[in-house]
Motif scaffolding. Structure first.
Motif, PDB file in Angstrom:
ATOM      1  N   ILE A  23       0.861  -1.183   0.000  1.00  0.00           N
ATOM      2  CA  ILE A  23       0.000   0.000   0.000  1.00  0.00           C
ATOM      3  C   ILE A  23       0.896   1.231   0.000  1.00  0.00           C
ATOM      4  O   ILE A  23       1.520   1.552   0.997  1.00  0.00           O
ATOM      5  N   LYS A  24       0.968   1.899  -1.133  1.00  0.00           N
ATOM      6  CA  LYS A  24       1.898   3.026  -1.273  1.00  0.00           C
ATOM      7  C   LYS A  24       1.144   4.345  -1.275  1.00  0.00           C
ATOM      8  O   LYS A  24       0.053   4.452  -1.827  1.00  0.00           O
ATOM      9  N   LYS A  25       1.769   5.332  -0.698  1.00  0.00           N
ATOM     10  CA  LYS A  25       1.167   6.665  -0.650  1.00  0.00           C
ATOM     11  C   LYS A  25       1.867   7.551  -1.671  1.00  0.00           C
ATOM     12  O   LYS A  25       3.080   7.757  -1.608  1.00  0.00           O
ATOM     13  N   SER A  59      -1.848   2.150  -4.662  1.00  0.00           N
ATOM     14  CA  SER A  59      -1.949   3.360  -3.843  1.00  0.00           C
ATOM     15  C   SER A  59      -2.970   3.192  -2.720  1.00  0.00           C
ATOM     16  O   SER A  59      -3.788   2.269  -2.735  1.00  0.00           O
ATOM     17  N   ASN A  60      -2.919   4.099  -1.741  1.00  0.00           N
ATOM     18  CA  ASN A  60      -3.869   4.036  -0.626  1.00  0.00           C
ATOM     19  C   ASN A  60      -5.076   4.949  -0.849  1.00  0.00           C
ATOM     20  O   ASN A  60      -5.890   5.121   0.047  1.00  0.00           O
ATOM     21  N   ASP A  61      -5.187   5.544  -2.043  1.00  0.00           N
ATOM     22  CA  ASP A  61      -6.334   6.388  -2.378  1.00  0.00           C
ATOM     23  C   ASP A  61      -7.400   5.505  -3.030  1.00  0.00           C
ATOM     24  O   ASP A  61      -7.205   4.979  -4.129  1.00  0.00           O
ATOM     25  N   LYS A  65      -7.412   4.024  -6.784  1.00  0.00           N
ATOM     26  CA  LYS A  65      -7.235   2.567  -6.805  1.00  0.00           C
ATOM     27  C   LYS A  65      -8.339   1.912  -7.653  1.00  0.00           C
ATOM     28  O   LYS A  65      -8.066   1.051  -8.495  1.00  0.00           O
ATOM     29  N   TYR A  94     -14.238  -1.895  -3.804  1.00  0.00           N
ATOM     30  CA  TYR A  94     -13.771  -0.530  -3.515  1.00  0.00           C
ATOM     31  C   TYR A  94     -14.716   0.564  -4.014  1.00  0.00           C
ATOM     32  O   TYR A  94     -14.759   1.651  -3.435  1.00  0.00           O
TER      33      TYR A  94
END
Length: 567
Positions: A23-25, A59-61, A65, A94
């Motif tokens: 999980i990347k920001k 991503s963590n959005d 995502k 999601y």
């Protein structure tokens, strides 16, 4: 004990670190850049676009995502790559979590239009329309004119695919009005948007005229919009878009049976499509041009155009025109006394013709009208040609004898099969076994090719379960509409999995149903044949009796007599 606790926390920490790495920001600007890479997929390549979509998925959005998942699904469907079910589930997981805020309205629009485009490519028309309508709502909430115009155009095209032409026309005209109202806001996009919608309106009017030849105003309106596209210099049309307009005009004049005028426009379109290397439109233009020359009795030119079309698209029975061209070429070569070529195209026509449904066969029969008597009368009666016709007559007689022999053999085999089926059925009735069965859920499980096929088969199962096939309005168009696909694709699924046409499938369901009713309900057995036929979904007793006898081998009356004896 202390060592065990320490080991447990070490494993837990490792899992947490591993999960955190997936999980990347990213910064908002990075996410927007990654998203734009999807729209550049034609320039940078599909693999590169998929790489950036994977960055969005990591991503963590939640919104970005979900866009990553939807974009990846679309690209893979377009490129005919496999998609696993867990991947599809991720979109459903999601999407509901995205906050319905001003910030996310445009992203939600982009996600739903992608989902709609994917469904459209899968021939799932109803789900596509639902996603487009949702996307339209988000475009309106975002007050985004460009997106609103785009999605209204997509909805018009979907209605066109569903053959709901009045709705398509209203939506397309509504979009045109919106474009005119927002000319300044659209700026340099004004003319490109206007071209697409005007072309759309012209095509819809042409389809309306095709469905009702008495309403000449439809043809006039179509030509008006096409001419306006050519006369407006600001459109600055390239070869491809100008070719599409000429092709559209040629099609309208073909429908009007003004074949010479139609050919003049189609010849222009062929030059432009050759220049722009548009294979799909070249194929359609060559076919329509060949048809016009055939109707003008310019057979050599017709032949050249048909052969050019066949050199582009090869061996597909899903295209009616592909099959018809072989019939036309067989006729042309027969007139030209080229027996080998005539036989080749005739045999190919018959082979492909036998693979399509009985409804389509009637259409082809109407399209390829063969009048050998008139042809023989018109030909000169010189000795060479007489000899040629004697050979044709001998070959025809041999063919007829062989064909009749084949029919006799086939009929005997069919009677034997039907008799066995009847005996098995009567045995089940005497043992009072359950006769109900679903056509798509028999003892041998189907090997479903993909998710798209599964959705259509699930729709057919619902139709069987709710007995929709007994309704008077049940037909191919209404069944496809109810399931959310189109008629061509539904016919293909039934052909692939059931090895029969839609009409045969309908009759199988109805006859199986009425057999069950007659076996279990003594009161119904006392009804007239007309009344029993109506229960099974047939309008008249004659049709019902004929179809019943074809499936069971005896008439409904004879069947009832046998049941009464067995019970």
């Amino acid at each position: 004990m202390l060592k065990q606790i320490s080991f447990f926390f070490l494993v837990l920490f490792t899992c947490f670190v591993s999960f955190a790495q997936t999980i990347k920001k990213y910064r908002e600007s990075d996410l927007k850049d990654f998203k734009n890479k999807f729209y550049q997929n034609r320039e940078i390549g599909v693999d590169s676009s998929l790489y950036y979509m994977n960055r969005l998925i990591e991503s963590n959005d939640i919104a970005y995502k979900t866009f990553g998942y939807a974009a990846t699904e679309y690209l893979k469907v377009r490129e005919k790559q496999a998609i696993n079910i867990p991947f599809k589930d991720s979109i459903n997981k999601y999407l509901p979590k995205i906050a319905k805020t001003n910030k996310n309205y445009t992203l939600l629009f982009d996600i739903h239009i992608l989902l709609g485009n994917t469904n459209k490519r899968r021939k799932l028309i109803k789900p596509a329309l639902q996603n487009y309508i949702t996307a339209e709502n988000y475009a309106l909430l975002a007050k985004d004119i460009n997106r609103t115009i785009k999605i209204k155009g997509n909805i018009a095209l979907i209605y066109q695919d569903m053959e709901e032409l009045d709705k398509a026309l209203n939506k397309a005209k509504e979009t045109l009005e919106l474009i005119e109202t927002n000319k300044e806001i659209l700026s340099n996009k004004y003319y490109s948007s206007k071209y697409k919608r005007m072309f759309n309106v012209a095509a819809i009017y042409a389809s309306l005229y095709k469905n009702d030849k008495d309403k000449h105003q439809y043809a006039d309106s179509s030509l008006h919009y096409y001419n306006s596209l050519l006369e407006t210099k600001e459109f600055n049309l390239n070869s491809y878009y100008t070719g599409k307009v000429y092709y559209g005009m040629g099609t309208v004049y073909t429908l009007k049976e003004a074949y010479s005028k139609a050919s003049s426009y189609l010849e222009k379109s062929l030059v432009l499509f050759t220049k722009s290397k548009s294979q799909s439109y070249l194929y359609k233009s060559y076919y329509n041009n060949g048809l016009n020359y055939y109707n003008l009795n310019k057979l050599e030119k017709a032949k050249q155009n048909f052969l050019a079309a066949l050199s582009i698209k090869k061996d597909t029975i899903l295209d009616d025109n592909y099959i018809k061209m072989h019939g036309y070429l067989s006729q042309i070569y027969t007139y030209q006394n080229k027996v080998d070529s005539a036989n080749y195209y005739l045999n190919t026509y018959i082979r492909n013709h036998s693979k399509v449904s009985s409804r389509d066969r009637e259409q082809f029969k109407e399209a390829i009208k063969i009048d050998f008597d008139q042809k023989i009368k018109d030909l000169k009666e010189d000795s060479t040609k007489k000899s040629f016709y004697y050979e044709i007559i001998v070959i025809s007689l041999i063919t007829i004898v062989l064909f009749i022999s084949f029919l006799v053999f086939k009929n005997a085999k069919e009677k034997k099969r039907t008799k066995k089926k009847l005996n098995d059925l009567l045995e089940k009735i005497s043992k009072k076994e359950d006769l109900t069965e679903k056509s798509f859920s028999l003892s041998n499980p189907l090997k479903i090719k993909d998710e798209q096929h599964q959705q259509i088969i699930n729709g057919l199962l619902k139709i069987e379960e709710k007995k929709y096939f007994l309704k008077e309005e049940f037909n191919l168009y209404n069944a496809a509409k109810k399931i959310g696909t189109n008629t061509t694709y539904l016919s293909k699924i039934i052909k692939d999995y059931k090895k029969m046409s839609f009409n045969d499938y309908t009759n199988e369901l109805r006859i199986n149903y009425i057999i069950g009713v007659l076996s279990n309900d003594k009161k119904v057995r006392s009804y007239t044949t007309q009344a029993i036929g109506e229960i099974a979904g047939y309008k008249n007793a004659k049709s019902f009796t004929r179809i019943f006898k074809k499936h069971i081998g005896i008439t409904p009356y004879q069947f009832i007599e046998k049941i009464n004896k067995e019970l």
